[in-house]
Design a protein around this motif. Sequence first.
Motif, PDB file in Angstrom:
ATOM      1  N   LEU B 242       0.836  -1.204   0.000  1.00  0.00           N
ATOM      2  CA  LEU B 242       0.000   0.000   0.000  1.00  0.00           C
ATOM      3  C   LEU B 242       0.865   1.245   0.000  1.00  0.00           C
ATOM      4  N   GLY B 243       2.025   1.170   0.634  1.00  0.00           N
ATOM      5  CA  GLY B 243       2.949   2.285   0.624  1.00  0.00           C
ATOM      6  C   GLY B 243       3.750   2.282  -0.668  1.00  0.00           C
ATOM      7  N   ASP B 244       4.662   3.212  -0.796  1.00  0.00           N
ATOM      8  CA  ASP B 244       5.435   3.297  -2.023  1.00  0.00           C
ATOM      9  C   ASP B 244       6.895   2.987  -1.722  1.00  0.00           C
ATOM     10  N   LEU B 245       7.253   1.684  -1.777  1.00  0.00           N
ATOM     11  CA  LEU B 245       8.618   1.318  -1.434  1.00  0.00           C
ATOM     12  C   LEU B 245       9.493   1.268  -2.673  1.00  0.00           C
ATOM     13  N   PRO B 246      10.737   1.769  -2.574  1.00  0.00           N
ATOM     14  CA  PRO B 246      11.649   1.641  -3.706  1.00  0.00           C
ATOM     15  C   PRO B 246      11.938   0.169  -4.010  1.00  0.00           C
ATOM     16  N   HIS B 247      12.145  -0.093  -5.304  1.00  0.00           N
ATOM     17  CA  HIS B 247      12.264  -1.446  -5.818  1.00  0.00           C
ATOM     18  C   HIS B 247      13.334  -2.279  -5.104  1.00  0.00           C
ATOM     19  N   ASP B 248      14.489  -1.659  -4.768  1.00  0.00           N
ATOM     20  CA  ASP B 248      15.567  -2.482  -4.218  1.00  0.00           C
ATOM     21  C   ASP B 248      15.736  -2.312  -2.702  1.00  0.00           C
ATOM     22  N   SER B 249      14.709  -1.775  -2.022  1.00  0.00           N
ATOM     23  CA  SER B 249      14.820  -1.637  -0.574  1.00  0.00           C
ATOM     24  C   SER B 249      14.597  -2.986   0.102  1.00  0.00           C
ATOM     25  N   ILE B 250      15.048  -3.099   1.340  1.00  0.00           N
ATOM     26  CA  ILE B 250      14.878  -4.379   2.038  1.00  0.00           C
ATOM     27  C   ILE B 250      13.412  -4.612   2.392  1.00  0.00           C
ATOM     28  N   GLY B 251      12.652  -3.516   2.547  1.00  0.00           N
ATOM     29  CA  GLY B 251      11.218  -3.654   2.789  1.00  0.00           C
ATOM     30  C   GLY B 251      10.546  -4.357   1.622  1.00  0.00           C
ATOM     31  N   TYR B 252      10.911  -3.952   0.407  1.00  0.00           N
ATOM     32  CA  TYR B 252      10.375  -4.571  -0.805  1.00  0.00           C
ATOM     33  C   TYR B 252      10.767  -6.039  -0.869  1.00  0.00           C
ATOM     34  N   GLN B 253      12.058  -6.302  -0.560  1.00  0.00           N
ATOM     35  CA  GLN B 253      12.520  -7.694  -0.617  1.00  0.00           C
ATOM     36  C   GLN B 253      11.839  -8.550   0.458  1.00  0.00           C
ATOM     37  N   SER B 254      11.506  -7.922   1.604  1.00  0.00           N
ATOM     38  CA  SER B 254      10.946  -8.716   2.697  1.00  0.00           C
ATOM     39  C   SER B 254       9.573  -9.292   2.340  1.00  0.00           C
ATOM     40  N   ILE B 255       8.805  -8.598   1.459  1.00  0.00           N
ATOM     41  CA  ILE B 255       7.491  -9.169   1.132  1.00  0.00           C
ATOM     42  C   ILE B 255       7.642 -10.436   0.287  1.00  0.00           C
ATOM     43  N   PHE B 256       8.741 -10.512  -0.477  1.00  0.00           N
ATOM     44  CA  PHE B 256       8.944 -11.735  -1.258  1.00  0.00           C
ATOM     45  C   PHE B 256       9.400 -12.879  -0.353  1.00  0.00           C
ATOM     46  N   ALA B 257      10.200 -12.535   0.685  1.00  0.00           N
ATOM     47  CA  ALA B 257      10.579 -13.570   1.656  1.00  0.00           C
ATOM     48  C   ALA B 257       9.328 -14.087   2.363  1.00  0.00           C
ATOM     49  N   ALA B 258       8.436 -13.151   2.773  1.00  0.00           N
ATOM     50  CA  ALA B 258       7.191 -13.555   3.428  1.00  0.00           C
ATOM     51  C   ALA B 258       6.337 -14.383   2.466  1.00  0.00           C
ATOM     52  N   GLY B 259       6.277 -13.948   1.197  1.00  0.00           N
ATOM     53  CA  GLY B 259       5.506 -14.674   0.189  1.00  0.00           C
ATOM     54  C   GLY B 259       6.022 -16.086  -0.016  1.00  0.00           C
ATOM     55  N   LEU B 260       7.346 -16.225   0.025  1.00  0.00           N
ATOM     56  CA  LEU B 260       7.956 -17.547  -0.147  1.00  0.00           C
ATOM     57  C   LEU B 260       7.521 -18.485   0.974  1.00  0.00           C
ATOM     58  N   VAL B 261       7.523 -17.963   2.213  1.00  0.00           N
ATOM     59  CA  VAL B 261       7.073 -18.780   3.352  1.00  0.00           C
ATOM     60  C   VAL B 261       5.614 -19.189   3.144  1.00  0.00           C
ATOM     61  N   LEU B 262       4.773 -18.223   2.727  1.00  0.00           N
ATOM     62  CA  LEU B 262       3.354 -18.498   2.494  1.00  0.00           C
ATOM     63  C   LEU B 262       3.181 -19.578   1.433  1.00  0.00           C
ATOM     64  N   LEU B 263       3.944 -19.466   0.337  1.00  0.00           N
ATOM     65  CA  LEU B 263       3.835 -20.435  -0.754  1.00  0.00           C
ATOM     66  C   LEU B 263       4.219 -21.829  -0.262  1.00  0.00           C
ATOM     67  N   ILE B 264       5.295 -21.908   0.525  1.00  0.00           N
ATOM     68  CA  ILE B 264       5.750 -23.214   1.010  1.00  0.00           C
ATOM     69  C   ILE B 264       4.689 -23.842   1.920  1.00  0.00           C
ATOM     70  N   VAL B 265       4.107 -23.014   2.823  1.00  0.00           N
ATOM     71  CA  VAL B 265       3.086 -23.545   3.737  1.00  0.00           C
ATOM     72  C   VAL B 265       1.869 -24.040   2.954  1.00  0.00           C
ATOM     73  N   THR B 266       1.340 -23.199   2.035  1.00  0.00           N
ATOM     74  CA  THR B 266       0.131 -23.616   1.308  1.00  0.00           C
ATOM     75  C   THR B 266       0.426 -24.799   0.390  1.00  0.00           C
ATOM     76  N   LEU B 267       1.625 -24.802  -0.212  1.00  0.00           N
ATOM     77  CA  LEU B 267       1.987 -25.896  -1.108  1.00  0.00           C
ATOM     78  C   LEU B 267       2.007 -27.212  -0.345  1.00  0.00           C
ATOM     79  N   ALA B 268       2.564 -27.189   0.866  1.00  0.00           N
ATOM     80  CA  ALA B 268       2.624 -28.417   1.671  1.00  0.00           C
ATOM     81  C   ALA B 268       1.211 -28.927   1.941  1.00  0.00           C
ATOM     82  N   PHE B 269       0.309 -28.018   2.313  1.00  0.00           N
ATOM     83  CA  PHE B 269      -1.072 -28.424   2.569  1.00  0.00           C
ATOM     84  C   PHE B 269      -1.743 -28.947   1.301  1.00  0.00           C
TER      85      PHE B 269
END
Lengths: 302, 284
Positions: B242-269
Amino acid sequence: MLAASGGVVRRKRFDRLFVVLGMLVLIAALAVLLALFTDLVRQGAARLNPDFLTSFASRRPAQAGILAAWVGTSLIMLVTACVAVPVGVAAAIHLEEYAPKNWLTAIIEINVTNLAGVPSIIYGLLALGLFVYEFGLGQSILAAGLTLALLILPIVIVATREALRAVPRTIREAAYALGATRWEVTAHHVLPYSMGGVLTGMIIGLSRAIGETAPIITIGALSFIAFLPTPPFTGEFPFLSFAWLGDPFTAMPIQMFNWVSRPDPAFRVNAAAAGAILLGMTLLMNGLAIWLRHRLRKTFQW
Amino acid sequence: MIEALLLLAGLVAVFTTLSIVWILVTEALPFFRRVPLGDFLTDTMWTPLFAEPRYGILPLLAGTLVTTAVALTVAIPAGTIIAIHLSEFASRRLREVVKPALEMLGAVPTVVYGYFALAIVTPFLQKLIPGLPGFNMLSAGLVIGIMIVPYVASVSEDAMRAVPTHMREGSYAMGATRLQTALRVVVPGALSGMAAAYILGISRAVGETMVVAVAAGLQPNLTWDPTESAATITSFIVQVTLGDLPHDSIGYQSIFAAGLVLLIVTLAFNVAGFLLARRFREAY
């Protein structure tokens, strides 16, 4: 064995109790739907007027409307339908009519099943990384439409496959016997007979896409837009313009989310009004699909 | 020519999966270069946007698990009762009315369910539980539960209908009532299919975004108490984008790390659900 040793009368009573329990749970579930819709209409009643549809978002809740939102949603749905339907139907035809039984087909099938279970926000992250940055589409209507197209692709594929499978083999064999090629059999016979099922799948898919919020927030939909995209029709040759594909956008669910998350209760009214319209649209589309399916079952009896 | 085009359309599904994995992994890699995996998995604070950032996924994971658990306490009993009722008790006519209606319940946009949780369910719960905050996981979880009832009910019902009629007839012939037949013959026979329905329901609840983003609050909070407010993996992603994060900031990268965890959990189920569903199909 305990209940079995009891009298028949008692066991029959448990039967009736369960019927009552089942009906209660069913009624409760359906009452939620009814309560939700009536509450949205009641809360939003003050804003459910033509002005609401023809005004832009505004800082003053009483003047804010959903013009940019519904125009944005319509254009996104146009892109989604134009991508998801041809690709989904083609993929289904490949899997049902053409694909040999080999590892590649198995991989495609596993992927379709698996994609249906991927959370929608993951599609948003995919689109953010791939469409917005790698392909350089930016936060545009095109990027949003493509994202939702990928999201509903499994729905369209599964519905089309079911429709194709319902066409009896005798139809295909009769066409082959007359010398038709595989493509002629598919295009002239199997596909036309399954059109109703394909249409149902398309409507269900789009009704899912129309309410999806998370993926298009993720790619960066704006919630405050006070202008419309470039019009698709122009006065001079070639009369059609595709500049709108690259425009920034907002959409109905985004607008509603924005209003819901504001602390000012006056915006809650706007959220309810937008929600009533959004819910009305999805229920209408689903109702249409259900009616279509029902009619098809009566028309086609192989 | 046409065959190649059709194959290409089929391959879109494969490309989509590959791109999802590719994007999540490549965008999350720079994040894990800065944040050691050990910290990510064990730190109890998640504050990537603060001046002194901490990157522990546990608070987000806890929020996700609590809302999911609350959702299941609604969806599993209600979904199972509806499934048994529709499969073993309901008349054909009732079924023809109820199934489309349930389908409609499942088609309600999730943001509308978010409004339902925040504007209707939370005020109601606040009357029952004094001191309940305006944003809480209980209300969000309950509404997610209602949302996945149609899904759990329809997959479980399919499993029950796959139990052959002669097994029911055998049971009736022994003098069993409908309920006894349902609970002792049909349910055990459909058990793995029902388990698949529950697991697929869990995977839906884990991935649900808008209800928690609207109603559960956006503050990461390591707690197992559903009456508190907390962020989930999904609502964190929404909050950041919702905010405007620069493309290479760690905040931007952190959502992909969180997304990866989400994908792994749902994939396992999903894989577990798929395997179970396949087992029940082979049973008869």
